[in-house]
Design an enzyme around this catalytic site. Structure first.
Site, PDB file in Angstrom:
ATOM      1  NE  ARG A   1      -3.707  -2.236   2.740  1.00  0.00           N
ATOM      2  CZ  ARG A   1      -5.097  -3.109   3.565  1.00  0.00           C
ATOM      3  NH1 ARG A   1      -4.800  -1.380   4.455  1.00  0.00           N
ATOM      4  NH2 ARG A   1      -5.338  -3.833   3.753  1.00  0.00           N
TER       5      ARG A   1
ATOM      6  NE  ARG B   1      -1.529   4.765   9.314  1.00  0.00           N
ATOM      7  CZ  ARG B   1      -2.518   4.583   9.503  1.00  0.00           C
ATOM      8  NH1 ARG B   1      -2.884   3.719   8.114  1.00  0.00           N
ATOM      9  NH2 ARG B   1      -2.918   4.887  10.657  1.00  0.00           N
TER      10      ARG B   1
ATOM     11  NE  ARG C   1      -0.888  -1.137  11.631  1.00  0.00           N
ATOM     12  CZ  ARG C   1      -1.291  -0.641  11.962  1.00  0.00           C
ATOM     13  NH1 ARG C   1      -3.083  -0.176  12.504  1.00  0.00           N
ATOM     14  NH2 ARG C   1      -1.994   0.629  11.507  1.00  0.00           N
TER      15      ARG C   1
ATOM     16  CB  SER D   1     -10.653  -4.093   9.910  1.00  0.00           C
ATOM     17  OG  SER D   1     -10.577  -2.855  10.584  1.00  0.00           O
TER      18      SER D   1
ATOM     19  CD  GLU E   1      -7.774  -0.672  11.377  1.00  0.00           C
ATOM     20  OE1 GLU E   1      -7.914  -1.452  10.396  1.00  0.00           O
ATOM     21  OE2 GLU E   1      -7.149  -0.165  11.364  1.00  0.00           O
TER      22      GLU E   1
END
Length: 433
Positions: free
Chosen positions: A267, A282, A395, A357, A354
């Site tokens: 990403r 990130r 993460r 999801s 987070e």
């Protein structure tokens, strides 16, 4: 993609629901295109009716010996007129489709209405954050002596990449294997290995294109096969796992389909400038174990709860405190009708972040992909698709390093990971060995 029939029947309600997602539907443009479509279709039907009438008149004229040349000349002009109208109708449909591809999914009625993440709703918590009797370090400082190297990564690739070696690299691999084994051996998923580079049409199927093109890494397909075709690195295995059924008419007996895969994810983080610049939170490249479910519509929300529980189970086995949050309408992803976020406790940040999801997309992706099934009554219906992180590996590594750190710089290996680490119980800095 939304059902366009829903907009035609109840546009005000759809516009209002999309407004809760901070999306302004182009109502005027839609109405103009719809008016033009109806006009063209009416003209087409009138011409078709005229053609039928003329055909009968020509037959009667010939039968009675009358001159039918004028009628035949008039009928002869109709095919070209119909062709022109069909071309115009195709243009209108293309414009409508391009518009619809940029419209997000409708939020489910159970989703809390809110403008952004500040109005998300906590559903539950699990575990108690550890109390430390020494100064807590973040994962960058804990991981550095164990093999987590951001300087080498920056030299090779620039910012937002990491290089791992030794103990940390092994722990990262162990996490992914543990997640896959849990999902396949306990949760009923079939493990898959999928491509990391896909076509634009594959990206459109799950909603990454055209909306999020700037957040993707693009690559041209070269050589004799490619002729410069635009390809993309996957931002998540959701893309490949879900699109494996694109264009298919499934049997009811094939459902539900539960699949999982471990892949790198790429990403550009185009909208994340200045956010989480330190460490692994990130990244441009990170690993994730993805879960995807393709199910009957009437069971999809039960599947959402099950999938969320599957992701929670990974955190529970690792002994990592977390909370589950229902995202508000203003914070959900483009394709989601409802989303639960799992947020893991990070002691160095003294907050939850987070780590997963889990979303029900209902039939939004299925319509884009053209994926349907025949039910027991013989009706053709769209499937519902769900996806969830189970979990983001990087993460999770961050959470393990921070929650299991010790005063001497070592990190205790969670018990469930030790079989994947050759029985190793503690990671120790190189100088302490």
């Amino acid at each position: 993609m939304l059902d366009i029939a829903l907009l035609r029947k109840n546009l005000p309600e759809v516009v209002a629901r999309l407004k809760t997602r901070n999306f302004d539907f182009p109502e005027a443009e839609f109405n103009a295109l719809e008016a033009e479509r109806k006009s063209v279709q009416t003209k087409t039907e009138e011409l078709q009716a005229k053609r039928n009438t003329l055909s009968k008149q020509i037959g009667l004229a010939k039968k009675s010996g009358e001159d039918a040349s004028a009628l035949m000349a008039e009928a002869g002009r109709i095919p070209a007129e119909l062709s022109a109208l069909e071309t115009k109708l195709d243009e209108i449909r293309t414009k409508l489709e391009a518009m619809m591809l940029r419209v997000p999914n409708l939020p489910n009625e159970s989703v809390p209405v809110g403008k952004d993440e500040s109005e998300n709703v906590e559903v539950r918590r699990w575990g108690t954050p550890r109390t430390f009797d020494f100064e807590v370090k973040d994962h960058v400082d804990v991981g550095g002596p164990l093999g987590l190297d951001f300087d080498t990564a920056a030299k090779l690739s620039g910012s937002r990449f990491c290089f791992m070696r030794g103990q940390v690299a092994r722990l990262h691999r162990a996490l992914a294997q543990f997640m896959l084994n849990t999902h396949t051996q306990e949760n009923g998923y079939t493990e898959c290995y999928t491509p990391y580079i896909v076509t634009a049409s594959t990206m459109r199927g799950t909603g990454q294109l055209p909306k999020f093109e700037e957040d993707l890494f693009a690559a041209k397909k070269g050589g004799a096969e490619g002729d410069g075709e635009q390809m993309y690195l996957v931002p998540t295995a959701e893309v490949t796992l879900t699109n494996q059924v694109s264009g298919r008419m499934l049997k009811a007996s094939e459902l539900p389909i539960l699949v999982t895969a471990h892949t790198p994810c790429f990403r550009s983080e185009a909208g994340a400038y200045g956010r989480d610049t330190r460490g692994m939170i990130r990244q441009h490249q990170f690993d994730k174990v993805e879960m995807v479910r393709i199910v009957r519509p009437e069971r999809s929300y039960a599947h959402l709860e099950q999938m969320t529980a599957n992701a929670e189970g990974i955190l529970q086995k690792l002994g990592l405190p977390y909370r589950v949050v229902a995202l508000s309408t203003g914070d959900m992803g483009f394709s989601a009708a409802k989303t639960y976020d799992l947020e893991v406790w990070l002691p160095a940040q003294n907050t939850y972040r987070e780590i997963s999801s889990c979303s029900n997309c209902e039939d939004f992706q299925a319509r884009r992909m053209g994926t349907r099934f025949k039910d027991e009554e013989g009706r053709t219906r769209y499937v519902h698709t769900l996806n969830g992180s189970g979990l983001a590996v990087g993460r999770t590594l961050v959470a393990v390093l921070e929650n299991y750190q010790n005063a001497d710089g070592s990190v205790t290996v969670p018990e469930v990971l030790r079989p994947y680490m050759g029985g190793l119980e503690v990671l120790r800095p190189a100088e302490a060995k």
